[in-house]
Design an enzyme around this catalytic site. Structure first.
Site, short mmCIF file in Angstrom:
data_model
loop_
_atom_site.label_atom_id
_atom_site.label_comp_id
_atom_site.label_asym_id
_atom_site.label_seq_id
_atom_site.Cartn_x
_atom_site.Cartn_y
_atom_site.Cartn_z
N ARG A 1 0.86 -1.18 0.00
CA ARG A 1 0.00 0.00 0.00
C ARG A 1 0.89 1.23 0.00
O ARG A 1 1.84 1.30 0.79
CB ARG A 1 -0.88 -0.02 1.25
CG ARG A 1 -1.91 1.08 1.31
CD ARG A 1 -2.65 1.11 2.64
NE ARG A 1 -2.15 2.17 3.49
CZ ARG A 1 -2.86 2.78 4.46
NH1 ARG A 1 -4.10 2.37 4.72
NH2 ARG A 1 -2.33 3.73 5.18
N TYR B 1 -3.59 11.53 6.47
CA TYR B 1 -3.76 10.20 7.05
C TYR B 1 -2.74 9.26 6.42
O TYR B 1 -2.25 9.49 5.31
CB TYR B 1 -5.18 9.67 6.77
CG TYR B 1 -5.40 9.50 5.28
CD1 TYR B 1 -5.68 10.60 4.47
CD2 TYR B 1 -5.24 8.26 4.67
CE1 TYR B 1 -5.81 10.47 3.11
CE2 TYR B 1 -5.38 8.12 3.30
CZ TYR B 1 -5.67 9.23 2.53
OH TYR B 1 -5.79 9.09 1.18
N ASP C 1 -5.05 3.80 -0.17
CA ASP C 1 -6.20 4.06 0.71
C ASP C 1 -6.63 5.51 0.56
O ASP C 1 -5.82 6.42 0.76
CB ASP C 1 -5.78 3.76 2.16
CG ASP C 1 -6.96 3.72 3.12
OD1 ASP C 1 -8.07 4.13 2.73
OD2 ASP C 1 -6.75 3.27 4.28
N HIS D 1 -9.32 6.73 2.28
CA HIS D 1 -9.82 7.07 3.63
C HIS D 1 -11.08 7.93 3.60
O HIS D 1 -11.18 8.95 4.32
CB HIS D 1 -8.70 7.72 4.46
CG HIS D 1 -8.52 7.08 5.81
ND1 HIS D 1 -9.13 7.54 6.93
CD2 HIS D 1 -7.83 6.00 6.18
CE1 HIS D 1 -8.82 6.79 7.97
NE2 HIS D 1 -8.03 5.82 7.54
N GLU E 1 -8.96 2.02 -1.86
CA GLU E 1 -9.69 1.64 -0.66
C GLU E 1 -10.53 2.79 -0.13
O GLU E 1 -10.06 3.93 -0.12
CB GLU E 1 -8.64 1.21 0.37
CG GLU E 1 -9.13 0.97 1.75
CD GLU E 1 -7.96 0.47 2.62
OE1 GLU E 1 -7.01 -0.15 2.09
OE2 GLU E 1 -8.00 0.72 3.83
N GLU F 1 -13.63 -1.33 6.21
CA GLU F 1 -12.96 -1.45 7.51
C GLU F 1 -13.80 -0.91 8.66
O GLU F 1 -13.59 -1.28 9.81
CB GLU F 1 -11.57 -0.79 7.50
CG GLU F 1 -11.57 0.69 7.34
CD GLU F 1 -10.14 1.25 7.24
OE1 GLU F 1 -9.34 0.73 6.45
OE2 GLU F 1 -9.86 2.23 7.95
N ARG G 1 -13.50 -5.45 3.08
CA ARG G 1 -12.42 -5.36 4.08
C ARG G 1 -12.92 -5.41 5.52
O ARG G 1 -12.25 -4.95 6.44
CB ARG G 1 -11.60 -4.09 3.83
CG ARG G 1 -10.95 -4.08 2.46
CD ARG G 1 -9.97 -2.95 2.28
NE ARG G 1 -8.85 -3.06 3.19
CZ ARG G 1 -8.71 -2.38 4.32
NH1 ARG G 1 -9.62 -1.52 4.71
NH2 ARG G 1 -7.66 -2.57 5.09
N GLU H 1 -4.34 -7.24 5.04
CA GLU H 1 -3.47 -6.15 5.47
C GLU H 1 -2.63 -6.61 6.66
O GLU H 1 -3.12 -7.30 7.55
CB GLU H 1 -4.32 -4.93 5.87
CG GLU H 1 -3.52 -3.70 6.22
CD GLU H 1 -4.43 -2.53 6.63
OE1 GLU H 1 -5.55 -2.78 7.13
OE2 GLU H 1 -4.02 -1.38 6.43
N TRP I 1 -12.52 12.07 8.14
CA TRP I 1 -11.14 11.70 8.41
C TRP I 1 -10.96 10.25 7.95
O TRP I 1 -10.18 9.90 7.16
CB TRP I 1 -10.77 11.75 9.89
CG TRP I 1 -9.33 11.37 10.05
CD1 TRP I 1 -8.23 12.16 9.83
CD2 TRP I 1 -8.80 10.09 10.41
NE1 TRP I 1 -7.08 11.44 10.02
CE2 TRP I 1 -7.40 10.17 10.39
CE3 TRP I 1 -9.40 8.85 10.75
CZ2 TRP I 1 -6.56 9.08 10.69
CZ3 TRP I 1 -8.58 7.77 11.05
CH2 TRP I 1 -7.17 7.89 11.02
O1 EZ4 Z 1 -7.05 4.48 9.87
O2 EZ4 Z 1 -7.36 1.39 11.67
O3 EZ4 Z 1 -6.39 0.61 6.18
N1 EZ4 Z 1 -6.14 0.99 7.26
C1 EZ4 Z 1 -6.61 2.12 7.83
C2 EZ4 Z 1 -6.27 2.27 9.29
C3 EZ4 Z 1 -7.30 3.10 10.04
C4 EZ4 Z 1 -7.26 2.77 11.50
C5 EZ4 Z 1 -8.38 3.48 12.27
O4 EZ4 Z 1 -8.39 3.05 13.61
O5 EZ4 Z 1 -7.24 2.90 7.19
O6 EZ4 Z 1 -4.98 2.73 9.49
CO CO Z 2 -8.06 1.96 5.41
#
Ligand code: EZ4
Ligand code: CO
Length: 402
Positions: free
Chosen positions: A148, A160, A210, A212, A236, A262, A283, A339, A402
């Protein structure tokens, strides 16, 4: 055989983990389940102590499905991350006990091996494209088949998924820290990063990214299109997923595969996504999606619709969750990727485990049950330390995802 006791253990070896331990009447057979919900740890601990544990005492630990239904339907208030994490902890611990009683690793109870090892992806992150190339190379050197890739957004102070340490830890303060976000700058930058990474590492390395939950569907469609030349394995969480129908629009525009889930806690969070084949990888995790019993149900639905698994495995899911995930990963027909970010050495001491990494794969090990335990003396050395996930604002101050 009866459940005679259960306790909740809260410990912060590097980060906070909540663990449920169930004790049976049968010669000291015990089971463990992960109950960690990042930033909301004590809510799950209280749910277990106040509302779940008193109902477990005297129950037959062999009745996994009945216990799951009892905790789910019996609460009246269905679903939600706190409830489903608590149910997951009980379910995972009962599978651990069943395996130990049978003298078999849990994957054998799930139908046995469907593959030789669990392919994992690691996290390469750095502030700049130049630096991230070095990080990717470090994973390739250690045998990783999938990586990733995350970088900073030029001109933005923080984002992030980028960490100065090897193990990314987003929950970094008791009161949430604040990030600032620019979608236009991000969308301009990401394709330039992947152009370099693909060029440097060739066609075989699997690349992931990702998002996010930070885009709208049409923005995610643009991102997916702009990344098509670099053949990612997935993007993702391209958009927040409360609106499952939102993924239809992304799907119409791009062949970049999509992974999501997630933060999902039940099959109802992804039923439309799976049934309409709007995503490629699901996921959801053992700890947040109702345990081995419920996650197996999600993966079986996914298998009917060409959707593969890609379970979340961040550092805020404990080595107990990782063990449970690996038993499922090795057994299900539609495994995709797992992961894996590793754990700090303190966490490995608190949670001795038979699962292990070798040359790009994780292996669940052959110990009966899950093959993981909690060393309560070690756990007591790391008292609870509160930590919250950050929040995120646009440059004008608007609160964003976030
Ligand atoms: O930000 O698990 O793919 N992984 C992620 C993680 C999340 C955290 C949040 O608690 O996006 O790092
Ligand atoms: Co993620």
């Amino acid at each position: 055989m009866k459940i005679v006791d259960a306790r909740v253990i809260i410990s912060s070896p590097g980060r906070t983990f909540v663990t449920l331990k169930i004790i049976t009447s049968d010669g000291g057979v015990t089971g463990v389940g992960d109950a960690t919900l990042n930033g909301r740890e004590l809510a799950v601990a209280a749910y277990l102590s106040e509302h779940v544990i008193p109902t477990l005492i005297g129950r037959d630990p062999a009745r996994i499905e009945d216990t799951w239904q009892y905790l789910y339907k019996g609460a009246y208030w269905r679903r939600g991350p706190v409830t489903m994490t608590a149910i997951a902890a009980v379910d995972t611990a009962l599978w651990d006990i069943k395996g130990k009683v049978a003298g078999l690793p849990v994957y054998q109870l799930l139908g046995g091996r469907s593959r030789e090892g669990v392919t994992v992806y690691g996290h390469a992150s750095a502030e700049t494209t130049e630096e991230v190339l070095t990080e990717v190379a470090r994973y390739v050197d250690r045998g990783y088949k999938a990586v990733r890739v995350q970088t900073g957004v030029p001109g933005m102070a923080s984002t992030y998924g980028v960490s100065p340490d090897e193990r990314y830890e987003p929950a970094d303060a008791a009161i949430p820290t604040e990030n600032v976000w620019s979608t236009p700058r991000y969308l301009t930058n990401v394709p330039t990063v992947f152009a370099r990474v693909r060029d440097e590492f060739g066609p075989d390395l699997r690349l992931l990214h990702d998002v996010h939950h930070r885009l709208t569907p049409i923005e995610a469609a643009r991102l997916g299109k702009s990344l098509e030349p670099y053949a990612l394995t997935w993007i993702e969480d391209p958009v927040p997923a409360e609106l499952q129908e939102g993924f239809r629009l992304i799907r119409q525009h791009t062949t970049t595969p999509i992974a999501v889930g997630e933060v999902f806690n039940s099959i109802w969070d992804c039923e439309t996504l799976i049934r309409e084949q709007l995503v490629d990888y699901i996921r959801a995790t053992v700890v947040h999606a109702g345990g081995i019993t419920h996650l197996r149900r999600i993966f079986d639905l996914a298998a009917l619709h060409h959707v593969r698994s890609g379970s979340h495995g961040a550092t805020d899911l404990s080595p107990v969750c990782m063990a449970a995930a690996l038993h499922l990963d090795i057994a299900i027909p539609n495994f995709g990727l797992q992961e894996y970010m590793g754990f700090p050495p303190e966490a490995d001491d608190v949670f001795p485990h038979s699962w292990h990494y070798a040359d790009g794969y994780l292996h669940p090990g052959e110990d009966p049950g899950l093959g993981v335990d909690i060393n309560e003396q070690e756990a007591a050395r790391y008292p609870y330390k509160p930590a919250s996930l950050p929040i995120n604002r646009l440059t004008d101050g608007t609160l964003h995802d976030w």
